[in-house]
Design a protein around this motif. Structure first.
Motif, PDB file in Angstrom:
ATOM      1  N   ASN A  66       5.870   8.986  -8.898  1.00  0.00           N
ATOM      2  CA  ASN A  66       6.471   9.893  -9.882  1.00  0.00           C
ATOM      3  C   ASN A  66       5.544  11.048 -10.240  1.00  0.00           C
ATOM      4  N   MET A  67       5.124  11.789  -9.231  1.00  0.00           N
ATOM      5  CA  MET A  67       4.286  12.983  -9.391  1.00  0.00           C
ATOM      6  C   MET A  67       3.027  12.699 -10.209  1.00  0.00           C
ATOM      7  N   GLY A  68       2.429  11.548  -9.982  1.00  0.00           N
ATOM      8  CA  GLY A  68       1.169  11.217 -10.624  1.00  0.00           C
ATOM      9  C   GLY A  68       1.290  10.580 -11.987  1.00  0.00           C
ATOM     10  N   LEU A  69       2.516  10.391 -12.472  1.00  0.00           N
ATOM     11  CA  LEU A  69       2.693   9.805 -13.795  1.00  0.00           C
ATOM     12  C   LEU A  69       2.449   8.295 -13.799  1.00  0.00           C
ATOM     13  N   ASN A  70       2.714   7.650 -12.687  1.00  0.00           N
ATOM     14  CA  ASN A  70       2.527   6.202 -12.587  1.00  0.00           C
ATOM     15  C   ASN A  70       1.482   5.903 -11.518  1.00  0.00           C
ATOM     16  N   GLN A  71       0.465   5.166 -11.891  1.00  0.00           N
ATOM     17  CA  GLN A  71      -0.579   4.805 -10.945  1.00  0.00           C
ATOM     18  C   GLN A  71      -0.690   3.282 -10.886  1.00  0.00           C
ATOM     19  N   PHE A  72      -0.819   2.771  -9.662  1.00  0.00           N
ATOM     20  CA  PHE A  72      -0.861   1.337  -9.450  1.00  0.00           C
ATOM     21  C   PHE A  72      -2.079   0.969  -8.613  1.00  0.00           C
ATOM     22  N   SER A  73      -2.668  -0.156  -8.923  1.00  0.00           N
ATOM     23  CA  SER A  73      -3.710  -0.752  -8.103  1.00  0.00           C
ATOM     24  C   SER A  73      -3.024  -1.906  -7.375  1.00  0.00           C
ATOM     25  N   CYS A  74      -2.939  -1.807  -6.039  1.00  0.00           N
ATOM     26  CA  CYS A  74      -2.152  -2.779  -5.278  1.00  0.00           C
ATOM     27  C   CYS A  74      -3.006  -3.541  -4.273  1.00  0.00           C
ATOM     28  N   SER A  75      -2.535  -4.732  -3.943  1.00  0.00           N
ATOM     29  CA  SER A  75      -3.178  -5.568  -2.946  1.00  0.00           C
ATOM     30  C   SER A  75      -2.088  -6.317  -2.189  1.00  0.00           C
ATOM     31  N   ILE A  76      -2.260  -6.401  -0.877  1.00  0.00           N
ATOM     32  CA  ILE A  76      -1.337  -7.167  -0.054  1.00  0.00           C
ATOM     33  C   ILE A  76      -2.152  -8.224   0.676  1.00  0.00           C
ATOM     34  N   ALA A  77      -1.985  -9.464   0.274  1.00  0.00           N
ATOM     35  CA  ALA A  77      -2.663 -10.573   0.958  1.00  0.00           C
ATOM     36  C   ALA A  77      -1.918 -10.848   2.255  1.00  0.00           C
ATOM     37  N   TYR A  78      -2.666 -11.240   3.294  1.00  0.00           N
ATOM     38  CA  TYR A  78      -2.027 -11.585   4.563  1.00  0.00           C
ATOM     39  C   TYR A  78      -2.797 -12.700   5.250  1.00  0.00           C
ATOM     40  N   VAL A  79      -2.134 -13.307   6.241  1.00  0.00           N
ATOM     41  CA  VAL A  79      -2.742 -14.383   7.025  1.00  0.00           C
ATOM     42  C   VAL A  79      -2.601 -14.025   8.501  1.00  0.00           C
ATOM     43  N   LEU A  80      -3.703 -14.147   9.226  1.00  0.00           N
ATOM     44  CA  LEU A  80      -3.713 -13.941  10.675  1.00  0.00           C
ATOM     45  C   LEU A  80      -4.112 -15.258  11.332  1.00  0.00           C
ATOM     46  N   THR A  81      -3.249 -15.749  12.213  1.00  0.00           N
ATOM     47  CA  THR A  81      -3.550 -16.948  12.994  1.00  0.00           C
ATOM     48  C   THR A  81      -3.596 -16.545  14.456  1.00  0.00           C
ATOM     49  N   VAL A  82      -4.678 -16.907  15.143  1.00  0.00           N
ATOM     50  CA  VAL A  82      -4.802 -16.615  16.572  1.00  0.00           C
ATOM     51  C   VAL A  82      -5.165 -17.917  17.276  1.00  0.00           C
ATOM     52  N   GLU A  83      -4.404 -18.232  18.328  1.00  0.00           N
ATOM     53  CA  GLU A  83      -4.628 -19.444  19.116  1.00  0.00           C
ATOM     54  C   GLU A  83      -4.889 -19.052  20.563  1.00  0.00           C
ATOM     55  N   ALA A  84      -5.882 -19.665  21.181  1.00  0.00           N
ATOM     56  CA  ALA A  84      -6.219 -19.379  22.580  1.00  0.00           C
ATOM     57  C   ALA A  84      -5.793 -20.546  23.463  1.00  0.00           C
ATOM     58  N   ARG A  85      -5.244 -20.203  24.604  1.00  0.00           N
ATOM     59  CA  ARG A  85      -4.902 -21.168  25.651  1.00  0.00           C
ATOM     60  C   ARG A  85      -5.421 -20.594  26.967  1.00  0.00           C
ATOM     61  N   ARG A 131      -2.177 -16.155  21.436  1.00  0.00           N
ATOM     62  CA  ARG A 131      -1.054 -15.756  20.590  1.00  0.00           C
ATOM     63  C   ARG A 131      -1.589 -15.423  19.205  1.00  0.00           C
ATOM     64  N   TYR A 132      -1.116 -14.300  18.670  1.00  0.00           N
ATOM     65  CA  TYR A 132      -1.454 -13.989  17.287  1.00  0.00           C
ATOM     66  C   TYR A 132      -0.178 -13.956  16.452  1.00  0.00           C
ATOM     67  N   ASP A 133      -0.339 -14.319  15.203  1.00  0.00           N
ATOM     68  CA  ASP A 133       0.741 -14.288  14.221  1.00  0.00           C
ATOM     69  C   ASP A 133       0.146 -13.675  12.959  1.00  0.00           C
ATOM     70  N   LEU A 134       0.546 -12.453  12.686  1.00  0.00           N
ATOM     71  CA  LEU A 134       0.042 -11.712  11.533  1.00  0.00           C
ATOM     72  C   LEU A 134       1.193 -11.581  10.544  1.00  0.00           C
ATOM     73  N   GLY A 135       1.062 -12.207   9.388  1.00  0.00           N
ATOM     74  CA  GLY A 135       2.173 -12.174   8.444  1.00  0.00           C
ATOM     75  C   GLY A 135       1.821 -12.747   7.093  1.00  0.00           C
ATOM     76  N   ARG A 136       2.838 -13.295   6.445  1.00  0.00           N
ATOM     77  CA  ARG A 136       2.738 -13.803   5.076  1.00  0.00           C
ATOM     78  C   ARG A 136       2.169 -12.728   4.139  1.00  0.00           C
ATOM     79  N   PHE A 137       2.736 -11.534   4.245  1.00  0.00           N
ATOM     80  CA  PHE A 137       2.297 -10.407   3.425  1.00  0.00           C
ATOM     81  C   PHE A 137       2.824 -10.594   1.999  1.00  0.00           C
TER      82      PHE A 137
END
Length: 181
Positions: free
Chosen positions: A79-98, A103-109
């Protein structure tokens, strides 16, 4: 007959309104490379990439898997600088080797935010492929919720591309143990 109709209607309505959490999943082939070598590459990459004290990485050499929990932290102005937010997005990365692939799975945001004025929470929660309901259930919060969601998805896309490119580069590079004779 009415019961069958109601059951069918419920099934259809639940599938129409189903939301899928945002994620990136891919199996990447690396021909001729053992799972042990891929795990060494993966372990080195994770140690180099996740350096922040808030990052939590667990290593499992037996199953050749890592699970990394981290976050994307950013400030957002609306809103043109009227509203300011401090944000964080937690995530999980799982990588498995064969053998010959990983395979990677990046999610749970999971989005959480705080409004600078008054220190009020403005959390969207787990991000899905659909815009969330207005925060607090208030229609007046719909425009800000939409802006927070749209910008959060942009942050996720940018960070996901960075993580995946870095991971793929590291997994394509032989470890020092493989080249050291």
């Amino acid at each position: 007959m009415k019961k069958v109709f109601i059951v069918v209607l419920l099934i259809i309505s639940s599938s129409v309104f189903a939301q899928s959490p945002l994620s990136r999943v891919e199996v990447v082939n690396v021909d001729g490379v053992s799972k042990e070598e891929l795990y060494q590459r993966l372990e080195k990459w994770a140690q180099d990439y996740f350096l922040a004290s808030s990052d939590n990485v667990s290593y499992d050499s037996e199953s050749c898997e890592i699970i990394a929990k981290s976050s994307i932290d950013y400030a957002q102005i609306a809103n043109m600088g009227l509203n300011q937010f401090s944000c964080s997005i937690a995530y999980v990365l799982t990588v498995e080797a064969r053998d010959g692939r990983y395979r990677y799975d990046l999610g749970r945001f999971d989005h959480s935010g705080k409004y600078y004025k008054g220190n009020q929470d403005f959390n969207i929660g787990v991000l899905t492929d659909q815009e969330p309901e207005p925060i607090g259930g208030k229609k007046s919060a719909a425009p800000i919720t939409k802006k927070l969601y749209t910008y959060a998805v942009e942050q996720i896309n940018s960070k996901s591309e960075e993580i995946i490119a870095s991971l793929k580069e590291a997994m394509a590079t032989p470890s020092s143990a493989e080249t050291d004779w």
